[in-house]
Design an enzyme around this catalytic site. Sequence first.
Site, short mmCIF file in Angstrom:
data_model
loop_
_atom_site.label_atom_id
_atom_site.label_comp_id
_atom_site.label_asym_id
_atom_site.label_seq_id
_atom_site.Cartn_x
_atom_site.Cartn_y
_atom_site.Cartn_z
N ARG A 135 0.84 -1.20 0.00
CA ARG A 135 0.00 0.00 0.00
C ARG A 135 0.88 1.25 0.00
NH1 ARG A 135 -4.59 0.10 4.39
NH2 ARG A 135 -5.25 1.88 3.11
N CYS A 147 -1.28 6.24 9.14
CA CYS A 147 -1.68 4.99 8.50
C CYS A 147 -2.81 5.33 7.52
CB CYS A 147 -2.11 3.95 9.54
SG CYS A 147 -3.45 4.51 10.62
#
Length: 280
Positions: free
Chosen positions: A183, A241
């Site tokens: 990611r 995050c």
Amino acid sequence: MTGPLISAEELAGLLGEVTLLDVRYEMGAQGGPPRHADFVAGHLPGARYVDLDTDLAAPPGEEGRHPLPEPDDFQAAMRRLGVTASRPVVVYDDWQGRAAARAWWLLRYHGHTDVRVLDGGLTAWREAGGELERGLPARVDVPAADSDPDAFVVDPSSQHLPVVRAQDVASVRVLVDARAAARYRGEVEPVDPVAGHIPGAVNLPTERNRDDSGRFRTPEELARLYAGVGAVPGVWVAAYCGSGVTATHDVLAMELAGIPAALFPGGWSGWITDPARPVE
């Protein structure tokens, strides 16, 4: 209690003397479905269930998928769950501490001084022979008036735990991206509409904070791990995050390692709400 972690063995001797919060959660494309049914099926004795999406976050918006809750809303939720000013709080989950760390961070940020995460979570409790309780907990009465000296009155402040906002991210010396490596690199993005990372961020996935047992690594191991990406004492460090949940696990890990670290609560999902912000 001292330190941000507590072992299952130590907790077993403190049941009845601490407020226990069960923060079980599952990450999904639209957020995690409530785990209340799992809580009813079995939880630590005396624990109360925390819904991360509603108790630990505001509705999704420009600040991302899990914005920080409004202080008054957070205060009301914590009082409903039995949190007081003087009683220690222990939080746990079954996600290696990722969701529990969000509760730990929010309570600390809002001024509670005695909060710990059950190291290893529900798995560690079971492995230590801890019993589970079924059903719904009894109603709890806690001080509801702000004037009561034992009432939990929120006092959100970066003096408790630091926060970085989007406009200040570029000035952070070491910005840690806690998401999975794929990611971070932008190869996949299963949750948010834009792939990639904040320019200049370094990647240290949350899963590396724990050992094979699901418990946090030792402070010495964590210090070496974070030093590898430049996060050391004396350097301005922040973590983010996807939406400000699992990055709190990194903030907790760095606290164990003696590295003060800020949280960018909007995370990637908040960063990309402004198309003018750069993406790498």
